[in-house]
Design an enzyme around this catalytic site. Structure first.
Site: not given
Length: 500
Positions: A149, A179, A250-252, A307-309, A311
């Site tokens: 970002h 990110d 600014g820390n990002s 996995l296509g689940v 949960i």
């Protein structure tokens, strides 16, 4: 009276002498109100004559905690050794804002609706943007990690070192899911950080953050690890490290160090009601970032397992309902018929207890483990079904997402600020076009001119564009001003671009 006074004076003198001896022989005394109490840290045994006859024996001292050290930790050596590898990142770019309050709200069958749909984006005016962030050098030849970002939508990225040198950086790729972004600057023999193992970091350990909060370059803050494997809304594939180290805008993208001087995370987000630091900051574990870095550098994109689940967490009531002794694991509430889980035999009501021998304490533990597994590889699931455990073998599928990383260099016409690709056969058939290139992303001059993803570039200065090589040739021959013929929806329009 005289005798009584003499006795009283003698008694007073004896008491005074006793207290004087206590001070000399028994060490210092601490005064609390109008009473005299022995100091708790006195190193000399108290005088026997002053101790009450009925005093209880002292309680045994608590055993010392292993690894405890007197005083606060010293961070100066870490900052001196690895601080020069932390960089400040500034970005410039353009974003589109609607002119005159945006587009009108029209019905789909209104003739003007088609007009605004085809030409509406040209009513938006580009607005310059500037941003600040942090990053750190991971290789001496100029490879840098930061947050996606920080550099997303940037036309120009500038990296500034602690020795005041500045470099223009190239974004090799970015991954919005985690990110993470990978940058490259043209330099040699740069200072680098040392990467650590987040798994060895414990809750309660001291950590150190370096970055540029609010533009204050190379600021150092410290705190402790507050929690691990935090799952945040819309970030289910990252097991965040939560800390109370002061982190602000600014820390990002800056590093999170442990007390060995190793980077264990990348500072990414804060939880705040005010927009500033309120004691809750979150860092991406460095092993997640290393995986993204390796994929971007080697193949220009990031792939993830799936996995296509669907949960959910197992609470006490659900655990009792399914016969589990304690609430843990990830309860399967839905299964994609075409997904890897269905092919392996997973069913709604199964509770996944382990993934490749890694314990699943809650549902948030499973997605990062699956995502970091290479698509097509085999994995073992330990599940709870019908009151007993069993193992299933699964071939992990690939996550389909439009947020995976992409390197702009192979497909971008850099001078234009366009990322392009050829039309697929289906697109050719449906559009009736024999040539042209589809816009995947637009920055720089193209974005300022109003070109947007989904447009099809048909010609440059009247010359038909059939493929990328021809486009490069046409751009190379053009001057500072060109006109692109673009198809948007059913309409074709010429858009002028200033390359100066």
């Amino acid at each position: 009276m005289v005798q009584s006074t003499t006795r009283s004076g003698l008694a007073f003198s004896q008491k005074l002498l006793a207290l004087t001896l206590a001070a000399v022989l028994g060490g210092a005394v601490a005064v609390m109100g109008d009473r005299f109490l022995p100091r708790a840290d006195a190193s000399v045994e108290p005088v026997t004559a002053l101790a009450p006859a009925t005093a209880a024996p002292p309680a045994p001292a608590a055993p010392p905690i292993a690894g405890a050290r007197a005083g606060l930790p010293q961070f100066g050596d870490i900052v001196a050794r690895y601080g020069p590898a932390v960089v400040n990142i500034s970005v410039t770019g353009m974003t589109k804002t609607a002119a005159g309050g945006g587009l009108p709200d029209l019905d789909d069958d209104d003739p003007l609706s088609q007009f605004f749909r085809h030409f509406g984006p040209r009513l938006q005016r580009p607005t310059p943007i500037r941003g600040l962030g942090s990053g750190f050098i991971v290789s001496a030849d100029g490879l840098i990690l930061t947050n996606a970002h920080v550099v997303a939508d940037a036309d120009e990225v500038t990296v500034k070192l602690t020795d005041k040198r500045e470099f223009k950086a190239k974004v090799l790729g970015l991954d919005k899911v985690s990110d993470i972004a990978v940058l490259r600057i043209q330099a040699k023999d740069l200072p680098t950080v040392k990467l650590g193992n987040p798994d060895s970091t414990r809750v309660g350990d001291w950590v150190l953050a370096i970055g540029s909060p609010f533009g204050f370059e190379n600021s150092v803050t410290a705190g402790i690890v507050s929690a691990k494997s935090r799952s945040l809304p819309d970030d289910g594939y990252v097991p965040f490290i939560q800390t109370d180290a002061a982190v602000n805008p600014g820390n990002s993208g800056g590093p999170l160090f442990n007390m060995n001087g190793e980077v264990v995370g990348i500072n990414s987000q804060i939880y705040s009601r005010s927009g500033g630091f309120q004691g809750l900051s979150f860092a991406i574990p460095i092993d997640v970032a290393r995986n993204v870095q390796a994929q971007i550098v080697s193949k220009g994109k990031v792939t993830r397992g799936q996995l296509g689940v669907a949960i959910q967490d197992v609470n006490q009531s659900l655990a009792q309902s399914f016969g589990l002794k304690s609430p843990h694991g990830a309860l399967v509430s839905g299964v994609d018929d075409q997904g890897a889980g269905a092919k392996a035999g997973l069913k709604p009501g199964d509770i996944i207890l382990k993934f490749n021998e890694r314990q699943i304490d809650g549902s948030a533990d499973l997605p990062p483990l699956v995502a970091n597994t290479a698509p097509g590889s085999s994995a073992t699931l330990r599940i709870w079904r019908n009151g007993k455990e069993q193992d299933l073998n699964v071939r992990v599928g690939e996550m389909k997402t439009d947020q995976t990383a992409s390197a702009a260099a192979p497909t971008a016409a850099g001078k234009l600020g366009l990322s392009l690709r050829p039309l697929s056969p289906q697109e050719r058939n449906s559009s009736g076009l024999n040539g042209g290139l589809v816009v995947q992303d637009a920055t720089g001059p193209a974005a300022r001119a109003g070109i947007e993803p989904g447009d099809v570039v048909l010609a440059v200065n009247g010359a038909t564009v059939k493929d990328m090589s021809q486009l490069r040739q046409l751009i190379g021959k053009a001057g500072e001003h060109i006109a692109l013929l673009v198809q948007r929806g059913e309409a074709q329009i010429f858009i002028p671009l200033d390359l100066g």
